[in-house]
Design a protein around this motif. Sequence first.
Motif, PDB file in Angstrom:
ATOM      1  N   LEU A 185      -2.110  -7.864  -2.661  1.00 47.18           N
ATOM      2  CA  LEU A 185      -2.753  -6.870  -2.222  1.00 47.18           C
ATOM      3  C   LEU A 185      -2.237  -5.681  -1.423  1.00 47.18           C
ATOM      4  O   LEU A 185      -2.455  -4.695  -1.371  1.00 47.18           O
ATOM      5  CB  LEU A 185      -3.918  -7.671  -1.467  1.00 47.18           C
ATOM      6  CG  LEU A 185      -5.114  -8.248  -2.194  1.00 47.18           C
ATOM      7  CD1 LEU A 185      -6.180  -8.859  -1.281  1.00 47.18           C
ATOM      8  CD2 LEU A 185      -5.742  -7.267  -3.031  1.00 47.18           C
ATOM      9  N   VAL A 186      -1.273  -6.311  -0.493  1.00 49.51           N
ATOM     10  CA  VAL A 186      -0.138  -5.475   0.070  1.00 49.51           C
ATOM     11  C   VAL A 186       0.633  -4.887  -0.759  1.00 49.51           C
ATOM     12  O   VAL A 186       0.564  -3.363  -0.772  1.00 49.51           O
ATOM     13  CB  VAL A 186       0.812  -6.359   0.929  1.00 49.51           C
ATOM     14  CG1 VAL A 186       1.821  -5.170   1.785  1.00 49.51           C
ATOM     15  CG2 VAL A 186       0.099  -6.827   2.229  1.00 49.51           C
ATOM     16  N   GLU A 187       1.203  -4.981  -1.842  1.00 52.10           N
ATOM     17  CA  GLU A 187       1.961  -4.412  -2.977  1.00 52.10           C
ATOM     18  C   GLU A 187       1.161  -3.308  -3.541  1.00 52.10           C
ATOM     19  O   GLU A 187       1.626  -2.276  -4.057  1.00 52.10           O
ATOM     20  CB  GLU A 187       2.643  -5.347  -3.941  1.00 52.10           C
ATOM     21  CG  GLU A 187       3.831  -6.111  -3.157  1.00 52.10           C
ATOM     22  CD  GLU A 187       4.264  -7.259  -4.282  1.00 52.10           C
ATOM     23  OE1 GLU A 187       3.608  -7.242  -5.448  1.00 52.10           O
ATOM     24  OE2 GLU A 187       4.889  -8.308  -3.587  1.00 52.10           O
ATOM     25  N   SER A 188      -0.329  -3.684  -3.946  1.00 49.95           N
ATOM     26  CA  SER A 188      -1.102  -2.787  -4.672  1.00 49.95           C
ATOM     27  C   SER A 188      -1.645  -1.765  -3.570  1.00 49.95           C
ATOM     28  O   SER A 188      -2.403  -0.818  -4.221  1.00 49.95           O
ATOM     29  CB  SER A 188      -2.092  -3.671  -5.355  1.00 49.95           C
ATOM     30  OG  SER A 188      -3.118  -3.818  -4.053  1.00 49.95           O
ATOM     31  N   GLY A 189      -1.495  -1.791  -2.337  1.00 44.57           N
ATOM     32  CA  GLY A 189      -2.160  -0.773  -1.524  1.00 44.57           C
ATOM     33  C   GLY A 189      -3.256  -1.240  -0.958  1.00 44.57           C
ATOM     34  O   GLY A 189      -4.108  -0.496  -0.414  1.00 44.57           O
ATOM     35  N   ALA A 190      -3.826  -2.227  -1.447  1.00 44.28           N
ATOM     36  CA  ALA A 190      -5.306  -2.587  -0.923  1.00 44.28           C
ATOM     37  C   ALA A 190      -5.396  -3.056   0.454  1.00 44.28           C
ATOM     38  O   ALA A 190      -6.548  -2.941   1.114  1.00 44.28           O
ATOM     39  CB  ALA A 190      -5.794  -3.699  -1.851  1.00 44.28           C
ATOM     40  N   ILE A 191      -4.318  -3.634   0.929  1.00 47.74           N
ATOM     41  CA  ILE A 191      -4.573  -3.897   2.470  1.00 47.74           C
ATOM     42  C   ILE A 191      -3.380  -3.539   3.040  1.00 47.74           C
ATOM     43  O   ILE A 191      -2.104  -3.541   2.604  1.00 47.74           O
ATOM     44  CB  ILE A 191      -4.857  -5.478   2.714  1.00 47.74           C
ATOM     45  CG1 ILE A 191      -3.723  -6.289   1.961  1.00 47.74           C
ATOM     46  CG2 ILE A 191      -6.399  -5.792   2.140  1.00 47.74           C
ATOM     47  CD1 ILE A 191      -3.837  -7.611   2.520  1.00 47.74           C
ATOM     48  N   ASP A 192      -3.309  -3.451   4.295  1.00 47.40           N
ATOM     49  CA  ASP A 192      -2.173  -3.149   5.119  1.00 47.40           C
ATOM     50  C   ASP A 192      -1.127  -4.263   5.246  1.00 47.40           C
ATOM     51  O   ASP A 192      -1.733  -5.422   5.296  1.00 47.40           O
ATOM     52  CB  ASP A 192      -2.579  -2.681   6.529  1.00 47.40           C
ATOM     53  CG  ASP A 192      -1.664  -2.444   7.476  1.00 47.40           C
ATOM     54  OD1 ASP A 192      -1.274  -3.404   8.458  1.00 47.40           O
ATOM     55  OD2 ASP A 192      -0.916  -1.415   7.438  1.00 47.40           O
TER      56      ASP A 192
END
Length: 107
Positions: A78-85
């Motif tokens: 999710l971090v890599e996809s930009g969905a979460i910080d």
Amino acid sequence: MDRVVVERKLDSLRRCLQRVRDKCPRDAGALRGDVDAQDILVLNISRAVQLSVDLASHLLADTGLPPPESMAQSFEQLVESGAIDKDVGQQLRRAVGFSNLAVHAYA
């Protein structure tokens, strides 16, 4: 993404977090002496972690990324996809570690 599934999981997550807030003693000493509070907190934190992993998996299913190999990897993706910080992802990965320790009593 199934909006109804996400909303239900978010409602469950909110209930778990509220239960933690309601039952968390004022300090570590009080918690140490209250086995019931310990059980309530561990159960609800573990449920919250699992619900967070479920939500992450649900979101990742729409990205086309390969399925995560671990619960913690869900948050890395999710971090890599930009969905979460990045900081949120790190906190969620640590929560997975805590949950594993608490539930499985790893040494």
